[in-house]
Motif scaffolding. Structure first.
Motif: not given
Length: 333
Positions: A244-247, A293-297, A325-330
């Protein structure tokens, strides 16, 4: 008595999960005997099919995209077909059509002749070369899992998956997929050039007098059972919140203003659904029974990048969707 039944059910689910892990490992190994070096591509293609979704393969010509789809069909025991999309391809060329037949007694009747879409695994080669009318006919079938011809409904086989390809270089005379239709694909799988060691292996293995044939690792029933298992795997609250946070942070006005100011439009709820399913499937491919969480990243880019667009100003500044997307996953990590 209730406790005994619950224990028996849990034991059955555990045995099914262990059997699925063995089959997935065998399928991944079988794919690796024919497709060399593209480990991430193989993983993402497997995750797409195990999730019950469709994939968009993007890469320059000659990177074994067609070979990958053909091999997936053989390894997973699926009836696979291929359609080469061209500007003059009509919806009936894919869906099928009705033909008028005359019997021996001179009675005439219409008979439906199924098109190539009636397959369990369809490769839509260079989908952006077909007209929007033909694209929409295919993409509607992808969503509804049936086609309508002359007012009659015809159900597609189960399972039904589409792996479409796009050439990112030659765009003249093409019809780019609209954003709403791109959203039908669970993941966009970028196919890169192989590394030197893999390319050397390709040269040696594919220029001899015999072609390497993959062995079948699953049946259709095995794949359907694994897809049902994927939907039953437990997902921790922390992983759900991370999705949810990522999307939500990838939508204009909802995340970090320094990042979202570059986003013209972001992913909808279907992206979160795709991440949830794909993370479960990736856990299975990796030999685990619960996503992390690693799967989501790892899945954030292939699941989100075709569901986002940057503003003109962001593109002018050199920003890219994968970079955002890389900034968001960090922030997740």
């Amino acid at each position: 008595m209730a406790e005994a039944n619950t224990t028996s059910l849990e034991a059955a689910v555990s045995r099914a999960a262990e059997a699925a892990l063995d089959r997935i490992a065998a399928a991944r190994a079988a794919l690796g005997t024919v497709i060399f070096g593209q480990h991430q591509v193989i993983e993402e293609a497997l995750v797409t099919l195990l999730s019950g979704g469709h994939g968009l393969l993007v890469g320059v010509p000659g990177l074994a995209k067609t070979k990958l789809v053909d091999t997936l069909g053989k390894v997973l025991g699926l009836n696979a077909r291929r359609v080469q999309f061209t500007p003059d391809l009509m919806p009936a060329d894919i869906l099928g059509s009705e033909v008028l037949e005359e019997a021996a007694d001179r009675r005439r009747s219409f008979r439906f002749v199924p098109g190539p879409i009636f397959a369990q695994l369809l490769m839509a080669d260079e989908i952006n070369r077909a007209s929007p009318r033909t694209q929409s006919a295919l993409l509607q079938a992808m969503q509804e899992h049936h086609v309508s011809v002359a007012g009659e409904r015809h159900d597609l086989p189960q399972p039904f998956h589409v792996l479409a390809t796009q050439n990112p270089l030659e765009q003249e005379g093409t019809y780019p997929l609209p954003e709403a239709q791109l959203d039908r694909f669970l993941m966009q799988i970028d196919v890169p050039y192989p590394d030197r060691a893999a390319e050397k292996q390709i040269l040696i293995e594919t220029t001899g007098d015999k072609d390497q044939e993959p062995r079948q690792a699953m049946t259709t029933e095995d794949l359907l059972a694994t897809q049902r298992l994927v939907r039953r795997l437990p997902v921790g609250e922390q992983v759900v919140e991370a999705i949810l946070d990522l999307v939500r942070s990838a939508r204009p006005g909802e995340g970090d203003a320094a990042i979202t100011q570059h986003i013209a439009w972001g992913p909808g709820p279907r992206a979160a659904q795709s991440l949830m399913l794909a993370s479960r499937a990736r856990a299975l491919v990796d030999g685990r029974l619960s996503p992390s969480i690693s799967d989501i990243v790892a899945l954030a880019e292939p699941v989100l990048k075709h569901r986002m667009a940057l503003t003109f100003a962001a593109r002018a500044e050199g920003e890219t969707v994968p970079g955002i997307i890389a900034k968001l996953t960090r922030k997740l990590a």
